[in-house]
Design an enzyme around this catalytic site. Structure first.
Site, PDB file in Angstrom:
ATOM      1  CB  CYS A 167       9.473  -2.925  15.831  1.00  0.00           C
ATOM      2  SG  CYS A 167      11.026  -2.493  15.003  1.00  0.00           S
ATOM      3  CB  CYS A 178       3.564   7.295   3.268  1.00  0.00           C
ATOM      4  SG  CYS A 178       4.218   6.083   4.419  1.00  0.00           S
ATOM      5  CB  CYS A 232       5.822  -2.340  14.003  1.00  0.00           C
ATOM      6  SG  CYS A 232       5.616  -2.243  12.212  1.00  0.00           S
ATOM      7  CB  CYS A 244       1.033   4.967  12.537  1.00  0.00           C
ATOM      8  SG  CYS A 244       2.043   6.274  12.009  1.00  0.00           S
ATOM      9  CD  GLU A 267      -2.959  -1.099   2.203  1.00  0.00           C
ATOM     10  OE1 GLU A 267      -4.168  -1.142   2.014  1.00  0.00           O
ATOM     11  OE2 GLU A 267      -2.449  -1.141   3.328  1.00  0.00           O
ATOM     12  CB  CYS A 281       9.439  -5.532   8.077  1.00  0.00           C
ATOM     13  SG  CYS A 281      10.896  -4.714   8.767  1.00  0.00           S
TER      14      CYS A 281
END
Ligand code: SAH
Ligand code: SF4
Length: 427
Positions: free
Chosen positions: A158, A147, A161, A402, A134, A154
């Site tokens: 974290c 963005c 996240c 976020c 996205e 990933c």
């Protein structure tokens, strides 16, 4: 292979007239592109591509210049449109290449003008199901920020996240990173032709407009804050950002491009030397014990080492500061002592501090700090001489804020909910 369960949006939907959610309709079957796209090739690679189809050496430089202009200034989507190039060459180019961008599967427009595109990319193997990423556009009064994602998933984990809970699928190629900008410019009508004919600003956009606002572009800033760790896909991110910054093309100044990293220390210096963009560092904690938990990469590159590297980032000055991102986690990193320690820690580094309200996702153990606490935290930072804007989450109604972005694919949504960061952070 199972049928892809993603959805498609009709290409005829006009972004200028559509507000709210765009209806999604099922796509029959995904067709990976048959020919390579020229999007995302460097000038040298473009020169090689022309050589491979027999363009004489004496013409290549000029042809590269022409194609570059049509692609990155005018946004050409077909070789036909490249009217300064001979018909024969256009036909030969068309036989071998495309100008394809990632396929737009869905577009969503938030009431506040934030837009999110779900994009489809081919899998690595020809029969593999396609991947989805996205890309988010955030209009503000004085800028429009795009963005971008650097990876599907990933490798880092974290703990706050959502992307960190996914397995890495793959790195994006430069064309897939530049392609996100191309798609956004297509959908926002943000190419030179639009600026010249004074096209109206898309209805949902409250930002600068291509033609209506002194020739300013709709997309003025880029942040590498979407899915993935950009410094773990260094070469592709570098090549893509150099294309984005190229003055004869997309021409977004390096000062308006910000790369966010969780702290891949050896590649920070490389980013400074080889890209020269602005840097954002996901700090989130003031001591190693907590940062090890929040950003496990800290075990490899602890805070002191990270900050020493930041101090040496080239070109730092009061006008060119590093942004330190700090996600506000209730009862975890949000004490007033943490705020004071943060100010102390960053002493001597030209810095901006961005406090990001935590965006919860299903299954997370964290909560966002109370608003009052965020304000008091921010005050301490402000009193120490830092502007500390708390970014209002944008695009809440389309889950573009976020850690909240999610794929439209049923199958992916459970495991691979996308977590793009849609914070506009550059000045
Ligand atoms: N991998 C890079 C860039 C992508 S993440 C990095 O970590 O910096 C961009 C920013 O969003 C980072 O600061 C990240 O820590 C933050 N972030 C991730 N999940 C979040 C969430 N759920 N709420 C708020 N911020 C989040
Ligand atoms: Fe990866 Fe950044 Fe999420 Fe950490 S915060 S898991 S580095 S995307």
């Amino acid at each position: 292979m199972s049928e892809p369960q993603t959805m498609s949006v009709s290409a005829t939907i006009s972004p200028a007239t559509t507000a709210g959610l765009v209806e999604k309709t099922p796509l029959e079957r995904y067709q990976p592109p048959a020919k390579p796209s020229l999007v995302g090739l460097s000038r040298a690679q473009l020169t090689e591509a022309l050589a491979s189809i027999g363009v004489p050496a004496s013409q290549r430089k000029m042809r590269v210049q022409q194609i570059w202009h049509w692609l990155y200034v005018r946004g050409a989507r077909r070789f036909d449109a490249m009217t300064s190039i001979s018909k024969d060459l256009r036909a030969t180019l068309d036989q071998h290449f495309t100008l394809a961008r990632p396929e737009v599967v869905a577009e969503q427009i938030s009431a506040d003008g934030t837009r999110k595109w779900l994009l489809r990319l081919p899998g690595e193997q020809s029969l593999e199901r396609p991947h989805e990423i996205e890309c988010v556009y955030i209009p503000e009064a004085d800028r429009g920020t795009l963005c971008l994602s650097s990876q599907v998933g990933c490798t880092l984990a974290c703990s706050f996240c959502h992307t960190g809970t996914q397995r890495l699928v793959r790195n994006l190629a430069p064309g897939e990173i530049v392609g996100q900008i191309m798609v956004a410019r297509d959908r926002l009508d943000d190419w030179l032709a639009a600026a010249q004919r004074g096209t109206e600003i898309p209805a949902a956009s409250t930002a600068v407009g291509a033609g209506g606002n002194g020739g300013q572009r709709v997309i003025s800033n880029i942040v590498m804050m979407g899915m993935g760790e950009p410094l773990y896909n260094f070469e592709a991110v570098r090549d893509a950002l150099l294309i984005a910054a190229d003055g004869d093309g997309i021409a977004i100044s390096k000062r308006r491009i910000t790369l966010s990293t969780s702290g891949v220390v050896p590649n920070i210096a490389r980013a400074g030397a080889e890209i020269g963009c602005m840097l954002a560092v996901s700090l989130h904690a003031v001591h190693d014990e907590l940062r090890n938990e929040l950003v496990p990469l800290n075990r490899k590159y602890p805070i002191k080492e990270l900050l020493d590297t930041c101090r040496n980032y080239p070109g730092l000055s009061n006008a060119r500061r590093i942004t330190f991102e700090y996600v506000m986690l209730k009862g975890v990193n949000d004490s007033l002592g943490d705020a004071k320690a943060l100010v102390k820690l960053l002493k001597g580094i030209p810095a901006k501090i961005n406090l990001i309200p935590f965006n919860p996702w299903p299954g997370t153990k964290y909560e966002c700090s109370d608003w009052e606490r965020i304000e008091r935290f921010s005050e301490i930072i402000f009193n120490a001489g830092y502007a500390s804007p708390v970014r209002t989450p944008r695009g809440r109604d389309i889950l573009a804020a976020c850690g909240q972005l999610k794929s439209a694919s049923e199958k992916l949504s459970a495991r691979e909910r996308l977590a793009l960061r849609a914070m506009a952070m550059t000045d």
